[in-house]
Design a protein around this motif. Structure first.
Motif, short mmCIF file in Angstrom:
data_model
loop_
_atom_site.label_atom_id
_atom_site.label_comp_id
_atom_site.label_asym_id
_atom_site.label_seq_id
_atom_site.Cartn_x
_atom_site.Cartn_y
_atom_site.Cartn_z
N TYR A 25 0.85 -1.19 0.00
CA TYR A 25 0.00 0.00 0.00
C TYR A 25 0.89 1.24 0.00
O TYR A 25 1.82 1.36 0.79
CB TYR A 25 -0.91 0.00 1.23
CG TYR A 25 -1.90 1.14 1.28
CD1 TYR A 25 -3.08 1.08 0.55
CD2 TYR A 25 -1.65 2.27 2.05
CE1 TYR A 25 -4.00 2.14 0.59
CE2 TYR A 25 -2.55 3.31 2.10
CZ TYR A 25 -3.73 3.24 1.36
OH TYR A 25 -4.62 4.28 1.41
N ARG A 26 0.58 2.17 -0.88
CA ARG A 26 1.43 3.36 -1.02
C ARG A 26 0.93 4.52 -0.17
O ARG A 26 -0.24 4.85 -0.19
CB ARG A 26 1.51 3.81 -2.49
CG ARG A 26 2.36 2.89 -3.36
CD ARG A 26 2.46 3.43 -4.77
NE ARG A 26 3.29 2.59 -5.63
CZ ARG A 26 4.42 3.00 -6.22
NH1 ARG A 26 4.84 4.23 -6.05
NH2 ARG A 26 5.11 2.17 -6.97
N ILE A 27 1.85 5.11 0.56
CA ILE A 27 1.60 6.35 1.29
C ILE A 27 2.62 7.36 0.77
O ILE A 27 3.82 7.10 0.80
CB ILE A 27 1.74 6.15 2.81
CG1 ILE A 27 0.66 5.19 3.30
CG2 ILE A 27 1.65 7.49 3.53
CD1 ILE A 27 0.75 4.86 4.77
N LYS A 28 2.13 8.47 0.25
CA LYS A 28 2.98 9.45 -0.42
C LYS A 28 3.81 8.79 -1.53
O LYS A 28 5.02 8.98 -1.63
CB LYS A 28 3.89 10.16 0.60
CG LYS A 28 3.11 11.01 1.60
CD LYS A 28 4.03 11.74 2.55
CE LYS A 28 3.22 12.60 3.53
NZ LYS A 28 4.10 13.31 4.50
N GLU A 29 3.11 7.97 -2.31
CA GLU A 29 3.69 7.31 -3.49
C GLU A 29 4.77 6.30 -3.15
O GLU A 29 5.59 5.95 -4.01
CB GLU A 29 4.24 8.35 -4.48
CG GLU A 29 3.21 9.34 -4.98
CD GLU A 29 2.01 8.65 -5.63
OE1 GLU A 29 2.23 7.71 -6.40
OE2 GLU A 29 0.87 9.05 -5.35
N LYS A 30 4.78 5.80 -1.91
CA LYS A 30 5.83 4.87 -1.52
C LYS A 30 5.22 3.67 -0.78
O LYS A 30 4.48 3.86 0.20
CB LYS A 30 6.83 5.58 -0.60
CG LYS A 30 8.05 4.78 -0.23
CD LYS A 30 8.95 5.58 0.72
CE LYS A 30 9.43 6.85 0.06
NZ LYS A 30 10.35 7.61 0.94
N PRO A 31 5.47 2.43 -1.21
CA PRO A 31 4.96 1.27 -0.49
C PRO A 31 5.48 1.24 0.96
O PRO A 31 6.61 1.64 1.22
CB PRO A 31 5.52 0.07 -1.28
CG PRO A 31 5.82 0.62 -2.63
CD PRO A 31 6.23 2.04 -2.42
N ILE A 32 4.64 0.77 1.87
CA ILE A 32 5.00 0.78 3.29
C ILE A 32 6.31 0.04 3.55
O ILE A 32 7.16 0.51 4.31
CB ILE A 32 3.85 0.17 4.12
CG1 ILE A 32 2.64 1.11 4.11
CG2 ILE A 32 4.30 -0.09 5.56
CD1 ILE A 32 1.38 0.51 4.70
N PHE A 33 6.51 -1.12 2.91
CA PHE A 33 7.72 -1.87 3.21
C PHE A 33 8.97 -1.15 2.73
O PHE A 33 10.06 -1.33 3.30
CB PHE A 33 7.64 -3.29 2.61
CG PHE A 33 8.08 -3.42 1.18
CD1 PHE A 33 9.36 -3.83 0.87
CD2 PHE A 33 7.19 -3.15 0.14
CE1 PHE A 33 9.77 -3.96 -0.45
CE2 PHE A 33 7.58 -3.27 -1.17
CZ PHE A 33 8.88 -3.68 -1.48
#
Length: 223
Positions: A25-33
């Motif tokens: 899942y992306r937050i600010k265009e970045k996957p959490i991992f």
């Protein structure tokens, strides 16, 4: 001594109710991992990272690593049906004596101090087998029986919530995982496996924001 991180991200994350596993899942265009890996990547102490992923997602993870320039990953291994099996698969690829940290892929608020201080303490304390980042429990905890009746109330000052990273000497961590596999024992975390074979593990007090994203409320907190 070499310092390696194992980061399992093979979970399906069905409880989140998202259309993709939560680690992607992306937050600010970045996957959490990726947020998790970036902190580990920046540490000068860390020599390499091993990632356990669902077999069908290996190509996807490889693409993310290229996109976000994560260069310290030494191996992507196939994950298992349980977190413990995913970590064992990664452990099998580390043959040398080392310090090994296990970090939840969806615990993105890992701090540099956790990485550095746990390593330095282990290197300095010969009689210590491992360290677990954790925080004191704030609520009163009740032990209940199978009918829901309270059996006891442990002293709160003796209780900690275990987080990651959990950092160990490689020899005892491998021994613990091999013994668990032989006994068909499934532990709740890495430390529980080391504890059951007599390992000496200490808590390193962390911060309350080091949450593992398991619910939509956790997701909103991280956002």
């Amino acid at each position: 001594m070499k310092y390696y991180f194992i980061v399992p991200i093979a979970g399906l994350g069905k409880r989140m109710g998202l259309n993709i596993p939560k680690q992607y899942y992306r937050i600010k265009e970045k996957p959490i991992f990726i947020s998790t890996l970036e902190v580990i990547e920046k540490s000068k102490l860390v020599d390499g990272i091993y990632i356990s992923v669902n077999k069908k997602d290996i190509k996807l993870v490889e693409a993310y690593l290229r996109e976000f320039k994560i260069t310290k990953v030494k191996k992507i291994v196939e994950g298992g049906s349980e977190r413990q099996y995913s970590i064992k698969n990664a452990l099998d690829h580390i043959e040398e004596d080392a310090i090994i940290a296990v970090q939840d892929g969806v615990r993105p608020n890992i701090r540099e101090e956790y990485i550095e201080n746990t390593y330095e303490i282990l290197m300095a304390e010969e009689n210590l087998d491992g360290l677990v980042v954790g925080v004191p429990v704030k609520d009163t905890v009740k032990v209940i029986d199978k009918y829901g009746f309270i059996v006891s109330t442990p002293e709160r000052k003796t209780l900690f919530s275990a987080h990651t990273p959990q950092v160990f000497r490689s020899a005892i961590l491998k021994e613990a995982y091999e013994k668990a596999e032989k006994d068909s024992f499934l532990g709740t975390d890495d430390s529980s496996l080391v504890e059951r074979i007599g390992g000496r593990v200490q808590v390193y007090e962390g911060h309350a924001d080091n949450v593992k994203i398991t619910t939509k409320e956790d997701l909103r907190y991280f956002e």
